[in-house]
Write an enzyme that holds these catalytic residues in place. Structure first.
Site, mmCIF file in Angstrom:
data_model
loop_
_atom_site.group_PDB
_atom_site.id
_atom_site.type_symbol
_atom_site.label_atom_id
_atom_site.label_comp_id
_atom_site.label_asym_id
_atom_site.label_seq_id
_atom_site.Cartn_x
_atom_site.Cartn_y
_atom_site.Cartn_z
ATOM 1 N N HIS A 1 0.836 -1.199 0.000
ATOM 2 C CA HIS A 1 0.000 0.000 0.000
ATOM 3 C C HIS A 1 0.874 1.254 0.000
ATOM 4 O O HIS A 1 2.040 1.200 0.391
ATOM 5 C CB HIS A 1 -0.847 0.076 1.272
ATOM 6 C CG HIS A 1 -1.601 -1.160 1.626
ATOM 7 N ND1 HIS A 1 -2.952 -1.272 1.469
ATOM 8 C CD2 HIS A 1 -1.194 -2.342 2.176
ATOM 9 C CE1 HIS A 1 -3.368 -2.454 1.900
ATOM 10 N NE2 HIS A 1 -2.303 -3.129 2.329
ATOM 11 N N TYR A 2 0.294 2.382 -0.389
ATOM 12 C CA TYR A 2 0.877 3.668 0.004
ATOM 13 C C TYR A 2 -0.099 4.371 0.924
ATOM 14 O O TYR A 2 -1.307 4.114 0.909
ATOM 15 C CB TYR A 2 1.314 4.522 -1.173
ATOM 16 C CG TYR A 2 0.293 4.912 -2.216
ATOM 17 C CD1 TYR A 2 -0.988 5.328 -1.893
ATOM 18 C CD2 TYR A 2 0.650 4.928 -3.560
ATOM 19 C CE1 TYR A 2 -1.891 5.737 -2.867
ATOM 20 C CE2 TYR A 2 -0.245 5.320 -4.545
ATOM 21 C CZ TYR A 2 -1.505 5.730 -4.188
ATOM 22 O OH TYR A 2 -2.386 6.132 -5.156
ATOM 23 N N THR A 3 0.430 5.278 1.756
ATOM 24 C CA THR A 3 -0.362 5.844 2.846
ATOM 25 C C THR A 3 -1.146 7.101 2.461
ATOM 26 O O THR A 3 -2.059 7.490 3.182
ATOM 27 C CB THR A 3 0.534 6.210 4.038
ATOM 28 O OG1 THR A 3 1.470 7.225 3.637
ATOM 29 C CG2 THR A 3 1.288 4.989 4.550
ATOM 30 N N GLU B 1 2.626 -0.927 4.529
ATOM 31 C CA GLU B 1 2.309 0.455 4.163
ATOM 32 C C GLU B 1 3.602 1.233 3.913
ATOM 33 O O GLU B 1 4.543 1.153 4.701
ATOM 34 C CB GLU B 1 1.514 1.147 5.266
ATOM 35 C CG GLU B 1 0.077 0.666 5.413
ATOM 36 C CD GLU B 1 -0.875 1.352 4.439
ATOM 37 O OE1 GLU B 1 -0.409 2.177 3.629
ATOM 38 O OE2 GLU B 1 -2.087 1.053 4.505
ATOM 39 N N HIS C 1 -2.611 -3.150 -3.326
ATOM 40 C CA HIS C 1 -3.977 -2.988 -2.839
ATOM 41 C C HIS C 1 -4.954 -2.896 -4.012
ATOM 42 O O HIS C 1 -6.065 -3.437 -3.960
ATOM 43 C CB HIS C 1 -4.060 -1.728 -1.980
ATOM 44 C CG HIS C 1 -5.192 -1.734 -1.012
ATOM 45 N ND1 HIS C 1 -5.422 -0.684 -0.144
ATOM 46 C CD2 HIS C 1 -6.170 -2.641 -0.773
ATOM 47 C CE1 HIS C 1 -6.492 -0.964 0.586
ATOM 48 N NE2 HIS C 1 -6.965 -2.143 0.230
ATOM 49 N N ASP D 1 -3.533 2.081 -5.084
ATOM 50 C CA ASP D 1 -2.180 1.978 -4.539
ATOM 51 C C ASP D 1 -1.607 0.572 -4.700
ATOM 52 O O ASP D 1 -2.367 -0.393 -4.770
ATOM 53 C CB ASP D 1 -2.151 2.429 -3.072
ATOM 54 C CG ASP D 1 -3.108 1.661 -2.181
ATOM 55 O OD1 ASP D 1 -4.259 1.446 -2.585
ATOM 56 O OD2 ASP D 1 -2.709 1.286 -1.057
#
Length: 294
Positions: free
Chosen positions: A56-58, A120, A179, A189
């Site tokens: 994921h990225y946040t 993440e 994700h 993401d």
């Protein structure tokens, strides 16, 4: 006299079953401390519980990412910041369930929080000037240049962590996903700038197609003859979840976009063109024997 009292007590227990009978301490047998033996017999019908790694990225900075993932209703097993502190943060033990995936599925599995490790990575996602680019209707999807680059140190940390996890849990290359791959109508993401190809070529992480196979499937006649249901089935064969309608509705195009973000990130359009078709066929050829379900 004691013998007679005991006999009367037993009679009372037998004749008053609905009322019950209290057993005194003297009548309770000593409880043994039994040994758990995990060596004598071993079952062969088993596999690792962890089946996938989801990246994921946040969409936030370091401070907000830490706050969200430690104090909110979402979490992840690992967090990678965007500055070099020589650390990868373990927020949830691998033996426990982190709340990172949400609704969706991949490779025949749903409720992926139960069987995945979530990672993440601090990254803003879409550049600030393009945050509203889809709202006027001129664009259906964000192109490559709208996404924010990842830092070099983050990629090295991701490589170290994912390589270790994949080895320890015997995770299929196909099940190292983003994700967006498991929730294409909700998430995009880790985005087009995440270097899936580099992780594959430099570190042996994840799945990627062979160029020779891709070239062999760049057949305009075969592509023209392929029906929508056939192409959708090919996406399902690889692991994506999508409907079986005879059209490229928005939900189906979201799946195509997610696939392109992963395997054709320089030109993610949400439309199946010849190159996308060839990449999909090449992937299915390479990973046809991969067992995702056990």
């Amino acid at each position: 006299m004691v013998k007679n009292i005991t006999s009367l007590a037993l009679v009372a227990c037998l004749t008053l079953p609905l009322i019950g009978c209290v057993t005194t301490t003297s009548q309770v047998a000593n409880t043994e401390n039994y040994i758990i033996d995990s060596q004598t017999y071993q079952a062969t019908g088993k596999s690792e519980r962890i089946k996938s790694i989801i990246l994921h990225y946040t969409v936030s900075d370091n401070a907000r990412s830490i706050n969200t993932l430690t104090k909110g209703q979402v979490s992840a097993h690992y967090l990678i910041l965007d500055h070099d502190d020589n650390k990868i943060y373990n927020l949830v033990p691998e033996s426990e369930r982190a709340w990172h995936a949400g609704n969706g599925g991949f490779a025949g599995r749903t409720i992926l929080n139960d069987t995945s490790i979530g990672i993440e990575i601090v990254n803003s996602g879409i550049k600030h000037e393009y945050r509203n680019a889809l709202k006027n209707g001129n664009l259906d999807y964000h192109p490559y240049e709208h996404f924010v680059d990842f830092d070099e140190l983050q990629i090295k940390k991701v490589a170290q962590l994912v390589k270790d996890l994949a080895a320890r849990y015997s995770i299929s290359p196909k099940n190292i996903i983003g994700h967006a791959d498991m929730a294409p109508s909700r998430k995009i993401d880790p985005g087009a700038k995440f270097p899936w190809h580099r992780l594959y070529t430099e570190y042996g992480i994840g799945a990627w197609y062979d160029d020779a196979d891709k070239l062999s499937f760049m057949d305009t006649n075969a592509f023209a003859a392929a029906t929508i249901p056939q192409i959708k089935q090919a996406l399902r064969d690889y692991g994506y979840q999508l409907n079986d309608s005879d059209e490229w509705d928005k939900a189906s195009r979201n799946v195509v976009y997610a696939f392109q973000l992963h395997f054709r990130p320089r030109n993610p359009t949400g439309t199946v063109d010849l190159e996308t078709y060839a990449i999909l066929k090449a992937l299915n050829k390479k990973y046809a024997d991969t067992n995702d379900f056990y």
